[in-house]
Design an enzyme around this catalytic site. Sequence first.
Site, short mmCIF file in Angstrom:
data_model
loop_
_atom_site.label_atom_id
_atom_site.label_comp_id
_atom_site.label_asym_id
_atom_site.label_seq_id
_atom_site.Cartn_x
_atom_site.Cartn_y
_atom_site.Cartn_z
N TYR A 1 17.11 22.73 -44.62
CA TYR A 1 16.21 22.68 -45.78
C TYR A 1 16.97 22.13 -46.99
O TYR A 1 16.47 21.28 -47.73
CB TYR A 1 15.66 24.06 -46.09
CG TYR A 1 14.98 24.17 -47.44
CD1 TYR A 1 13.69 23.70 -47.63
CD2 TYR A 1 15.65 24.73 -48.54
CE1 TYR A 1 13.07 23.79 -48.87
CE2 TYR A 1 15.04 24.83 -49.77
CZ TYR A 1 13.75 24.35 -49.94
OH TYR A 1 13.14 24.43 -51.17
N SER B 1 15.27 21.60 -55.53
CA SER B 1 15.82 22.94 -55.36
C SER B 1 17.28 22.94 -55.76
O SER B 1 17.97 21.91 -55.66
CB SER B 1 15.70 23.39 -53.90
OG SER B 1 16.37 24.62 -53.68
#
Length: 233
Positions: A150, A138
């Site tokens: 995250y 990501s």
Amino acid sequence: MTDAPVALITGGGSGIGAAVARRLLDAGHRVAVTGRGEARLRAFAGELGDPEGLLTLAGNAADHTQVASAVEATLKAFGRLDTVVANAGFATHDTVAEGDPEGWTEMVLTNVLGPALLIRASIDALKQTRGRIVLVGSVAGFVNTPGNIYGATKWAVTGLAENTRREVTQWGVGVTLIAPGRVETPFWEATGALPPGELLTADQIADSIVWATTQPAGVDVNTVVVRPLGQPN
């Protein structure tokens, strides 16, 4: 079909994983997809007309025994393994100072341990085909954002990709980290709304993954960051 390349995709029943599976099947590959929801996997296969070249395997991407079994089932069904895509992952969408720790363990195990388990389970087969490992990371694994646990898991995936490359390149196995920005996928369901601004589609990220996996022999594409135009961070 017996000589067609074979890919195994974790979290392949929806979102980016499903889009990659569709792209590869259309290109003549044989594909195994894993996911925790057996009903979702059956529905995905049904949408595609239950193609002969698709194998669906229910299982937990963060469980060593289940990951190893998925690799074994893929090899038994198709006889080889050319590409693995570590796509399974999710976010608790909270922060280290104000979030609920109840969901953090599962997120860390799925997002960080899961890719490592897939690498470990598949590396012997990938050595034989001089195949490729794809880790779906990501932009959050390159850009710090306040309290983002995250994001911390995706920083770990960024490191895992390069650490893995340095080990497996000696065996002719390639490693690609695909790091998407904001993508319109079920990832956002827990928040109740899509984020503001332009979004990529799962198909657009799938195009990047397939491009990386179909490079000529001897070419190792290592890091691909893909943002929608207009995403500043």
